[in-house]
Design a protein around this motif. Structure first.
Motif, PDB file in Angstrom:
ATOM      1  N   LEU A  77       0.632  -1.047   0.118  1.00  0.00           N
ATOM      2  CA  LEU A  77      -0.099   0.076  -0.099  1.00  0.00           C
ATOM      3  C   LEU A  77       0.937   1.123  -0.070  1.00  0.00           C
ATOM      4  O   LEU A  77       1.808   1.441   0.928  1.00  0.00           O
ATOM      5  N   TRP A  78       0.632   2.157  -0.931  1.00  0.00           N
ATOM      6  CA  TRP A  78       1.555   3.357  -1.156  1.00  0.00           C
ATOM      7  C   TRP A  78       0.528   4.592  -0.891  1.00  0.00           C
ATOM      8  O   TRP A  78      -0.443   4.952  -1.426  1.00  0.00           O
ATOM      9  N   HIS A  79       1.158   5.492   0.161  1.00  0.00           N
ATOM     10  CA  HIS A  79       0.469   6.380   0.387  1.00  0.00           C
ATOM     11  C   HIS A  79       1.058   7.811  -0.244  1.00  0.00           C
ATOM     12  O   HIS A  79       2.278   7.972  -0.203  1.00  0.00           O
ATOM     13  N   HIS A  80       0.404   8.358  -1.100  1.00  0.00           N
ATOM     14  CA  HIS A  80       0.739   9.167  -2.238  1.00  0.00           C
ATOM     15  C   HIS A  80       1.285  10.397  -1.639  1.00  0.00           C
ATOM     16  O   HIS A  80       2.592  10.900  -2.084  1.00  0.00           O
ATOM     17  N   ASP A  81       0.777  11.202  -0.576  1.00  0.00           N
ATOM     18  CA  ASP A  81       1.064  12.217  -0.203  1.00  0.00           C
ATOM     19  C   ASP A  81       2.520  11.998   0.819  1.00  0.00           C
ATOM     20  O   ASP A  81       3.410  12.989   0.551  1.00  0.00           O
ATOM     21  N   SER A  82       2.733  11.320   1.436  1.00  0.00           N
ATOM     22  CA  SER A  82       3.908  11.050   2.494  1.00  0.00           C
ATOM     23  C   SER A  82       4.961  10.241   1.818  1.00  0.00           C
ATOM     24  O   SER A  82       6.063  10.371   2.091  1.00  0.00           O
ATOM     25  N   GLY A  83       4.437   9.507   0.629  1.00  0.00           N
ATOM     26  CA  GLY A  83       5.632   8.490  -0.058  1.00  0.00           C
ATOM     27  C   GLY A  83       5.749   7.384   0.553  1.00  0.00           C
ATOM     28  O   GLY A  83       6.649   6.597   0.307  1.00  0.00           O
TER      29      GLY A  83
END
Length: 566
Positions: free
Chosen positions: A535-541
């Protein structure tokens, strides 16, 4: 009282969710790998650290799984690879096995017209032409950054230095030991004095290392043509098979357009035919779009999920097969109008007996396959599900090759309406034909929305599709990678007309409530699947990697800080 949600409201949500899809920039972020075996995850991380991308890492993970998890996949099998490149291109690589050209419709029926299950799952006749070696070569040449020799190096090294036999290896081998003993080369490779090796036994496989070196040096031709191909054909046919050199030389992977749809404002990209998974996923989720199911109580919600599962699996049996042979009505099965028709047949408080749904007239064995998910620091994504079908495939090793062959011929409909080893029924759309790919349940999937992208999939035979659906619902509800991989599971596949549930899926009261609706519920301590989620969180990277805990201490999710790749 079940509450309905107008489809138009859902449509209004989509632009809001999809607008936050990850920007395609060169900004680095964390990388993550989740696989069913720690050796394989480590191999993939090693290749990333060498400068490889997600696709190079996928080759390393795949080849290592074929070595350390031979019960689930390997060079004698096949798989599906779902890719999204950093610039947003999405492609599905079909490396599924193919029926030999000498295959016939009734090749597994006895003189009385009854299926001979031993022939379709054990021994040489059960083996379709492998696709995984061609898939690895295709991935390296078209999407990887490193030569095959570097991507395969961790698996080659491990084959020679040795790996430790684990609890999952032992559990599955115990179930197949007697059949493996029929093949002298398989017995020599996997048994110790005719018995299952003790956990912790050091296992080596020099033949496997040499095959990978041949693949690295000559690409797919090193496997599908020349001396090695002749050895495979000779060994299979001496054991009672029907392979030819033409079968191997004519094998080719196929790039297909992934199946794409939206649900609750999320973009879902998944497997097209010859996987049944994507179509069934789309059918089930589109049926659910007519209900405000996230707000329902657990029993009401589970009832709707089961009814959607029931109908999607009925359609799987009726319509789906290899798209190069069968014109399946995919557009119809995944349409809003068709879903509305299916919803009309669902009673809000009563189960629909499967026998009342028009379809195929008519216990699954232990399923096994494997899945891994990868996100690299540049934004390349890959979801790979690969298999040899039943644990340890057809239990046959051609001497000098170091790998088991598959028994994918049993994934065809051997006879209309007769269940295969996973309890799935089928019709003529999935009948055996020369050169045809058998229908599969493997469902590698990517989901994006709400500032997150996840890559997921699982083994589990007929249960794969429902497990992926439940995983998608967990992610839509905001769960993380590990929680999604660990979530309890339940399943319905049209026939048998039973809701199968893990012990943690329902409370005693919930089971009674479902039974009062007319559902037959079987709940027990047995678990299934082996889901791997990144799972990749776009904002935090930040990237999370979640490995299914059902095989404790075997799988591994690993994430690395982006600074490693700068």
């Amino acid at each position: 009282m079940i509450r309905f949600l107008l489809p138009g409201l859902l449509a209004l949500l989509s632009p809001l969710a999809l607008a936050d899809a990850p920007a395609r920039t060169a900004t680095l972020h964390d990388a993550g790998i989740a696989s069913a075996n720690a050796y394989a995850t480590d191999a993939g991380m090693e290749v990333l650290a060498r400068g490889g991308n997600a696709f190079d890492a996928a080759i390393a993970v795949s080849a290592t799984l074929g070595l350390v998890e031979p019960e689930s996949s390997g060079l004698g099998g096949g798989g599906f690879m779902l890719l999204r490149t950093a610039d947003g291109r999405e492609v599905f690589i079909d490396a599924r096995e193919r029926a030999p050209l000498a295959a016939t419709r009734d090749m597994f029926l006895d003189a009385a017209g009854n299926p001979d299950r031993d022939k379709s799952v054990n021994g040489a006749l059960a083996a379709a032409i492998p696709g995984l070696p061609a898939g690895l070569d295709h991935l390296a040449k078209n999407y990887g950054r490193l030569p095959l020799s570097e991507s395969l190096a961790p698996a080659i090294r491990l084959a020679r230095e040795g790996w430790r036999f684990g609890p999952k290896n032992a559990a599955m081998l115990g179930w197949r030991r007697d059949v493996l003993a029929r093949s002298p080369a398989a017995a020599e490779l996997f048994l110790r004095k005719g018995e299952v090796p003790a956990e912790g036994t050091l296992m080596r496989n020099e033949d496997y290392a040499r095959v990978l070196e041949r693949l690295a040096a000559d690409g797919a031709d090193g496997f599908y043509r020349g001396p090695f191909a002749r050895r495979l054909v000779r060994g299979v046919n001496q054991a009672g098979g029907i392979w030819s050199e033409r079968d191997l030389a004519s094998y080719a992977v196929v790039e297909r357009e992934p199946l794409k749809f939206t649900h609750r404002g999320y973009q879902i990209t998944t497997a097209p035919a010859p996987s049944s998974g994507g179509v069934a996923l789309a059918t089930m989720l589109k049926v659910l779009e007519g209900y405000d199911y996230p707000r329902l109580g657990k029993v009401e919600r589970s009832h709707l999920l089961v009814e959607a599962m029931r109908r999607a699996y009925r359609d799987r049996a009726l319509y789906l097969g290899d798209p190069d042979f069968v014109q399946a009505p995919v557009d119809m099965l995944t349409s809003d109008a068709y879903a509305a028709g299916l919803r009309a047949s669902i009673h809000p408080a009563k189960a629909t007996p499967s026998e009342l749904l028009p379809g195929i007239d008519a216990q699954p064995l232990r399923p096994d396959t494997t899945h891994f998910s990868i996100v690299d620091a540049e934004g390349n994504l890959v979801a790979v599900t690969q298999t040899v079908n039943l644990p340890y495939g057809n239990a046959l090793v051609v001497p000098g090759t170091g790998f088991l062959l598959n028994n994918e011929m049993d994934d065809f409909s051997v006879k209309a309406g007769v269940p295969n080893a996973f309890g799935l029924v089928g019709d003529d759309a999935n009948a055996i034909a020369p050169g045809k790919r058998p229908l599969s349940s493997m469902t590698p999937t990517i989901i994006s929305g709400r500032g997150r992208t996840a890559v997921l999939g699982t083994p589990g035979g007929s249960r794969i599709i429902t497990m992926v659906m439940l995983g998608l619902l967990e992610l839509m509800d905001g769960q993380g990678a590990q929680a999604t991989a660990a979530a309890p599971r339940f399943h319905h596949q049209y026939l048998p007309d039973v809701v199968q549930a893990e012990a943690a899926a329902f409370s005693a009261g919930e089971i009674e409530a479902l039974r009062a609706m007319g559902h037959t519920v079987e709940s027990g301590e047995r678990t299934w699947g082996n889901m791997q989620v990144v799972l990749w969180h776009h904002d935090s990277g930040k990237v999370e990697a979640g490995a299914d805990p059902r095989w404790e201490g075997v799988g591994k999710g690993s994430a690395s800080d982006a600074s490693v790749y700068r």
